[in-house]
Design an enzyme around this catalytic site. Structure first.
Site, PDB file in Angstrom:
ATOM      1  N   GLU A 132     -10.145   5.288   4.813  1.00  0.00           N
ATOM      2  CA  GLU A 132     -10.974   4.684   3.759  1.00  0.00           C
ATOM      3  C   GLU A 132     -10.422   3.336   3.281  1.00  0.00           C
ATOM      4  O   GLU A 132     -11.180   2.405   2.993  1.00  0.00           O
ATOM      5  CB  GLU A 132     -11.072   5.661   2.578  1.00  0.00           C
ATOM      6  N   GLY A 143      -4.807  -4.817  -2.959  1.00  0.00           N
ATOM      7  CA  GLY A 143      -3.864  -4.540  -4.050  1.00  0.00           C
ATOM      8  C   GLY A 143      -3.291  -3.138  -3.961  1.00  0.00           C
ATOM      9  O   GLY A 143      -3.867  -2.255  -3.320  1.00  0.00           O
ATOM     10  N   LYS A 171      -6.648  -1.754   9.181  1.00  0.00           N
ATOM     11  CA  LYS A 171      -7.932  -2.260   9.691  1.00  0.00           C
ATOM     12  C   LYS A 171      -7.802  -2.817  11.104  1.00  0.00           C
ATOM     13  O   LYS A 171      -8.652  -2.603  11.948  1.00  0.00           O
ATOM     14  CB  LYS A 171      -8.500  -3.304   8.739  1.00  0.00           C
ATOM     15  N   GLU A 204      -1.481 -15.228   1.597  1.00  0.00           N
ATOM     16  CA  GLU A 204      -0.143 -15.250   2.190  1.00  0.00           C
ATOM     17  C   GLU A 204       0.258 -16.705   2.464  1.00  0.00           C
ATOM     18  O   GLU A 204      -0.602 -17.603   2.491  1.00  0.00           O
ATOM     19  CB  GLU A 204      -0.168 -14.500   3.524  1.00  0.00           C
ATOM     20  N   VAL A 253       0.831  -1.210   0.000  1.00  0.00           N
ATOM     21  CA  VAL A 253       0.000   0.000   0.000  1.00  0.00           C
ATOM     22  C   VAL A 253       0.867   1.262   0.000  1.00  0.00           C
ATOM     23  O   VAL A 253       0.701   2.153  -0.848  1.00  0.00           O
ATOM     24  CB  VAL A 253      -0.959   0.010   1.217  1.00  0.00           C
ATOM     25  N   ILE A 264     -13.152   0.359  -2.593  1.00  0.00           N
ATOM     26  CA  ILE A 264     -14.594   0.659  -2.487  1.00  0.00           C
ATOM     27  C   ILE A 264     -14.783   1.776  -1.448  1.00  0.00           C
ATOM     28  O   ILE A 264     -14.376   1.625  -0.300  1.00  0.00           O
ATOM     29  CB  ILE A 264     -15.396  -0.590  -2.043  1.00  0.00           C
ATOM     30  N   GLY A 291      -0.559 -15.047  -5.534  1.00  0.00           N
ATOM     31  CA  GLY A 291      -0.309 -13.903  -4.659  1.00  0.00           C
ATOM     32  C   GLY A 291      -1.560 -13.358  -3.988  1.00  0.00           C
ATOM     33  O   GLY A 291      -1.543 -12.300  -3.368  1.00  0.00           O
ATOM     34  N   LYS A 315     -12.827  -5.650   9.511  1.00  0.00           N
ATOM     35  CA  LYS A 315     -13.551  -4.733   8.625  1.00  0.00           C
ATOM     36  C   LYS A 315     -15.002  -4.564   9.089  1.00  0.00           C
ATOM     37  O   LYS A 315     -15.552  -3.467   9.049  1.00  0.00           O
ATOM     38  CB  LYS A 315     -13.489  -5.244   7.190  1.00  0.00           C
TER      39      LYS A 315
HETATM   40  N1  LIG Z   1      -2.199  -5.157   0.962  1.00  0.00           N
HETATM   41  C1  LIG Z   1      -3.424  -4.729   0.706  1.00  0.00           C
HETATM   42  O1  LIG Z   1      -3.996  -5.003  -0.357  1.00  0.00           O
HETATM   43  C2  LIG Z   1      -4.124  -3.854   1.714  1.00  0.00           C
HETATM   44  C3  LIG Z   1      -5.382  -3.312   1.383  1.00  0.00           C
HETATM   45  C4  LIG Z   1      -6.013  -2.450   2.289  1.00  0.00           C
HETATM   46  C5  LIG Z   1      -5.407  -2.183   3.506  1.00  0.00           C
HETATM   47  N2  LIG Z   1      -4.196  -2.751   3.804  1.00  0.00           N
HETATM   48  C6  LIG Z   1      -3.571  -2.409   5.092  1.00  0.00           C
HETATM   49  O2  LIG Z   1      -2.482  -1.561   4.825  1.00  0.00           O
HETATM   50  C7  LIG Z   1      -1.450  -1.763   5.792  1.00  0.00           C
HETATM   51  C8  LIG Z   1      -0.149  -2.108   5.080  1.00  0.00           C
HETATM   52  O3  LIG Z   1      -0.325  -3.303   4.353  1.00  0.00           O
HETATM   53  P1  LIG Z   1       0.716  -3.777   3.237  1.00  0.00           P
HETATM   54  O4  LIG Z   1       0.080  -4.932   2.556  1.00  0.00           O
HETATM   55  O5  LIG Z   1       1.168  -2.608   2.446  1.00  0.00           O
HETATM   56  O6  LIG Z   1       1.913  -4.303   4.163  1.00  0.00           O
HETATM   57  P2  LIG Z   1       3.416  -4.635   3.723  1.00  0.00           P
HETATM   58  O7  LIG Z   1       3.509  -4.823   2.252  1.00  0.00           O
HETATM   59  O8  LIG Z   1       3.872  -5.736   4.608  1.00  0.00           O
HETATM   60  O9  LIG Z   1       4.223  -3.295   4.090  1.00  0.00           O
HETATM   61  C9  LIG Z   1       4.481  -2.914   5.402  1.00  0.00           C
HETATM   62  C10 LIG Z   1       5.515  -1.793   5.382  1.00  0.00           C
HETATM   63  O10 LIG Z   1       5.710  -1.326   6.713  1.00  0.00           O
HETATM   64  C11 LIG Z   1       7.110  -1.226   6.973  1.00  0.00           C
HETATM   65  N3  LIG Z   1       7.314  -1.433   8.416  1.00  0.00           N
HETATM   66  C12 LIG Z   1       7.050  -2.524   9.156  1.00  0.00           C
HETATM   67  N4  LIG Z   1       7.355  -2.297  10.448  1.00  0.00           N
HETATM   68  C13 LIG Z   1       7.815  -1.035  10.522  1.00  0.00           C
HETATM   69  C14 LIG Z   1       8.286  -0.210  11.574  1.00  0.00           C
HETATM   70  N5  LIG Z   1       8.338  -0.651  12.835  1.00  0.00           N
HETATM   71  N6  LIG Z   1       8.687   1.049  11.289  1.00  0.00           N
HETATM   72  C15 LIG Z   1       8.640   1.517  10.007  1.00  0.00           C
HETATM   73  N7  LIG Z   1       8.190   0.783   8.968  1.00  0.00           N
HETATM   74  C16 LIG Z   1       7.789  -0.479   9.220  1.00  0.00           C
HETATM   75  C17 LIG Z   1       7.757  -2.293   6.132  1.00  0.00           C
HETATM   76  O11 LIG Z   1       9.115  -1.963   5.931  1.00  0.00           O
HETATM   77  P3  LIG Z   1      10.102  -2.855   4.995  1.00  0.00           P
HETATM   78  O12 LIG Z   1       9.560  -2.674   3.594  1.00  0.00           O
HETATM   79  O13 LIG Z   1      11.429  -2.275   5.149  1.00  0.00           O
HETATM   80  O14 LIG Z   1       9.958  -4.252   5.472  1.00  0.00           O
HETATM   81  C18 LIG Z   1       6.892  -2.213   4.866  1.00  0.00           C
HETATM   82  O15 LIG Z   1       7.397  -1.236   3.983  1.00  0.00           O
HETATM   83  C19 LIG Z   1      -1.982  -2.869   6.716  1.00  0.00           C
HETATM   84  O16 LIG Z   1      -2.616  -2.281   7.810  1.00  0.00           O
HETATM   85  C20 LIG Z   1      -3.008  -3.588   5.858  1.00  0.00           C
HETATM   86  O17 LIG Z   1      -4.018  -4.212   6.611  1.00  0.00           O
HETATM   87  C21 LIG Z   1      -3.546  -3.570   2.939  1.00  0.00           C
END
Ligand SMILES: NC(=O)c1ccc[n+]([C@@H]2O[C@H](COP(=O)([O-])OP(=O)(O)OC[C@H]3O[C@@H](n4cnc5c(N)ncnc54)[C@H](OP(=O)(O)O)[C@@H]3O)[C@@H](O)[C@H]2O)c1
Length: 369
Positions: A122, A294, A98, A182, A6, A129, A179, A197
């Site tokens: 959001e 995504g 979330k 997980e 994200v 959505i 993908g 959610k």
């Molecule tokens: N993925 C989706 O489709 C999606 C959709 C809607 C909402 N979300 C929400 O969005 C959030 C992020 O999800 P994501 O899928 O983007 O996760 P992600 O790909 O695992 O990315 C997490 C990021 O946070 C960084 N991070 C972790 N611990 C940290 C810390 N202590 N200090 C600073 N940075 C730190 C990581 O750094 P490194 O890169 O260096 O490891 C990484 O860049 C979550 O709350 C998730 O529920 C995700």
């Protein structure tokens, strides 16, 4: 904060679309920094300068030049502490998290309200959505009676594949290969992600301080090929639904696999799509479909919140917006369905979807699938 799936999309769009966003908001902005765990990690992002990255998230949040903190880390621990610190220092916050909002949301909204700043989220529900804003603003004058939907793309993908003839194990393996799931799929397949959610939707729809651990939950790990075949014989599809209803002063909420009639809007969400349906007393049923996960679908929602926060900053408004409206205590939350044993004794493996009764939509006719 965070530059993964994200955060990476948000950083790219903030830099790529600067001219358009500045024109929309009347605010000139600088992306001051991007906090990550590991600064030197290889990232699949474009045109984001490396010198923006830092491993010192605390210093970035504390920087007096920072007015707006965008949290895309996830989880409760580090992210929660950083969001709390930002709100305490009266910085606006946009979060995609979330889990944090579904567990600590009521406390964080109160903190934002006391500092006169906004906390927007959001992307936390169904990513692209725009359901948070719909409930918080567009339907703010209505009485929402029910909010329900397919809130997790991974499980919808798995169940859709099972309807195409795969076993649960085969469908899960395919989701992991593509993908969509997980390597540890527990959060998705056990309904935990959906319960976060649904809790947020309850906070918005019913102004009730519902948190996810209080919501009854059943995942899809026990859904068998026989269940799918039974559903098909009844012209139904098995869907993992989050359902919350407010009826006669009572709140019920549950995450569970449900037999949905094939012609119902929920049955139309295929693959990793999400679908959210809201029934307002005056609005009647409203249905929203789209990408619930995504990089860019999620970043789209985050950028929308950033535009709103920038407009608030530009307007010099520090008064509360909808997110500060006080939530009332959640009280008893009943499960949404009868005991599953009863359902089984009636011949289907899981509850069959029923529309809200006429009383739940007041004097309007019941809506039949
Ligand atoms: N993925 C989706 O489709 C999606 C959709 C809607 C909402 N979300 C929400 O969005 C959030 C992020 O999800 P994501 O899928 O983007 O996760 P992600 O790909 O695992 O990315 C997490 C990021 O946070 C960084 N991070 C972790 N611990 C940290 C810390 N202590 N200090 C600073 N940075 C730190 C990581 O750094 P490194 O890169 O260096 O490891 C990484 O860049 C979550 O709350 C998730 O529920 C995700």
């Amino acid at each position: 904060l965070g530059c993964g799936i994200v955060g990476g999309g948000v950083a790219e769009l903030l830099l790529r679309d600067r001219t358009r966003i500045e024109a929309l908001t009347g605010v000139r902005y600088n992306l001051k920094g991007i906090a990550v765990r590991s600064v030197d990690k290889r990232r699949d992002i474009h045109d984001v300068p490396h010198d923006l990255f830092t491993s010192n998230a605390g210093a970035l949040v504390a920087d007096p030049d920072v007015d707006l903190v965008i949290e895309c880390i996830g989880g409760r621990d580090a992210a929660g502490e950083l969001v709390e610190r930002a709100l305490e220092s009266r910085k606006h916050v946009v979060s995609a998290n979330k889990e944090l909002l579904a567990t600590d949301g009521p406390r964080l909204f109160a903190l934002a309200a006391s500092g006169g700043v906004t906390l927007q989220y959001e992307a936390a529900v169904a990513a692209a959505i725009p359901i948070v804003r719909v409930l918080a603003e567009s339907l703010a004058g209505d009485e929402v009676r029910e909010v329900a939907g397919i809130l997790n793309g991974t499980t919808n993908f798995i169940l859709s594949s099972m309807h195409d003839g795969k076993s649960y194990a085969e469908a899960l393996a395919q989701a992991q290969e593509l993908g969509f799931a997980e390597s540890d799929p527990t959060n998705d397949v056990d309904g935990i992600d959906s319960s976060h959610k649904l809790a947020i939707l309850c906070q918005l729809a019913f102004r009730s301080a519902v948190t996810s651990p209080r919501i009854a939950r059943r995942g899809i790990t026990n859904v068998s090929v026989a269940d799918i075949e039974r559903a098909q014989r009844l012209n139904c599809a098995v869907k993992l639904l989050g359902v919350a209803r407010y009826d006669n002063g009572e709140l019920s909420a549950e995450i569970a696999p449900v037999f949905v009639p094939e012609l119902h809007p929920f049955a139309r969400a295929q693959g990793a799509e999400n679908c959210v349906r809201v029934v307002g007393r005056s609005s009647g049923p409203l249905t929203f479909y789209g990408q619930g996960a995504g990089r860019f679908p999620s970043a789209s929602a985050v950028i929308g919140d950033i535009v709103a926060a920038m407009r608030t900053i530009a307007g010099g408004r520090t008064t509360a917006r909808h997110h500060h409206a006080k939530l009332h205590a959640a009280g008893v939350i009943k499960p949404a369905y009868d005991a599953f044993e009863k359902v089984r004794s009636e011949g289907s493996s899981y509850p069959v979807w029923r529309e809200p009764t006429a009383s739940a939509t007041d004097d309007r006719p019941a809506v039949n699938a």
